[in-house]
Design a protein around this motif. Structure first.
Motif, mmCIF file in Angstrom:
data_model
loop_
_atom_site.group_PDB
_atom_site.id
_atom_site.type_symbol
_atom_site.label_atom_id
_atom_site.label_comp_id
_atom_site.label_asym_id
_atom_site.label_seq_id
_atom_site.Cartn_x
_atom_site.Cartn_y
_atom_site.Cartn_z
ATOM 1 N N THR A 24 0.146 15.996 -13.681
ATOM 2 C CA THR A 24 1.372 15.700 -12.948
ATOM 3 C C THR A 24 1.498 16.537 -11.674
ATOM 4 O OG1 THR A 24 2.609 17.185 -14.428
ATOM 5 C CG2 THR A 24 2.671 14.833 -14.924
ATOM 6 N N SER A 34 10.882 19.523 -12.423
ATOM 7 C CA SER A 34 9.934 18.462 -12.772
ATOM 8 C C SER A 34 8.910 18.960 -13.785
ATOM 9 C CB SER A 34 9.206 17.973 -11.525
ATOM 10 O OG SER A 34 10.122 17.526 -10.573
ATOM 11 N N TYR A 84 10.863 9.409 -17.932
ATOM 12 C CA TYR A 84 10.694 9.743 -16.515
ATOM 13 C C TYR A 84 11.560 8.846 -15.636
ATOM 14 C CZ TYR A 84 6.693 12.690 -17.758
ATOM 15 O OH TYR A 84 5.893 13.660 -18.285
ATOM 16 N N LYS A 88 14.219 9.710 -12.673
ATOM 17 C CA LYS A 88 13.499 9.438 -11.425
ATOM 18 C C LYS A 88 14.303 9.849 -10.194
ATOM 19 C CE LYS A 88 10.691 6.056 -9.096
ATOM 20 N NZ LYS A 88 10.125 4.727 -9.113
ATOM 21 N N VAL A 98 6.493 5.552 -12.449
ATOM 22 C CA VAL A 98 6.518 6.348 -13.672
ATOM 23 C C VAL A 98 5.516 5.861 -14.721
ATOM 24 C CG1 VAL A 98 8.864 7.188 -13.358
ATOM 25 C CG2 VAL A 98 8.494 5.042 -14.569
ATOM 26 N N SER A 102 2.760 8.277 -16.403
ATOM 27 C CA SER A 102 2.641 8.432 -17.855
ATOM 28 C C SER A 102 1.273 7.982 -18.352
ATOM 29 C CB SER A 102 3.747 7.635 -18.545
ATOM 30 O OG SER A 102 3.671 7.796 -19.935
#
Length: 117
Positions: A24, A34, A84, A88, A98, A102
């Motif tokens: 990420t 985040s 997520y 967002k 997202v 993921s």
């Protein structure tokens, strides 16, 4: 048995968090909120996923382990993408899609798990 379960769940969770954090960050997550979100999402999804795979291996040995893992990972990807998506707006443009986030993070952590076993 308790030590085995603690090790199984703990090692899986730690490696998953580390790998998904790396992915990420590479994909654009830079803020602390985040990074915390990635950790919390994985704390929520990893233990149930490991539990389902473990229980299926014990009680449904006729179902291929790979099939169970793939089904569980698809569910995890959907749940994580949903989580997520809920945040967002707070991510403020750090991620464009997202589901891609993921999918990529979970694929990397799953492949790492497959390679070290």
């Amino acid at each position: 048995m308790a030590a085995y379960l603690i090790e199984m769940f703990g090692v899986s969770l730690v490696f998953t968090i580390i790998i998904e954090l790396v992915v990420t960050v590479i994909l654009g997550f830079r803020r602390w909120n985040s990074i915390l979100l990635v950790v919390l999402v994985n704390i929520l999804t990893n233990p149930p996923a490991v539990l389902v795979c473990w229980i299926c291996s014990l009680y449904l040995p006729h179902i291929p382990e790979l099939l169970v893992q793939i089904i569980v990972e698809i569910i995890v990807i959907a749940v994580e993408a949903g989580l997520y998506m809920m945040y967002k707006q707070k991510l403020k443009g750090q991620v464009l899609h997202v589901v891609f986030l993921s999918l990529t993070a979970n694929l990397c952590s799953w492949l790492f798990g497959v390679l070290i076993l």
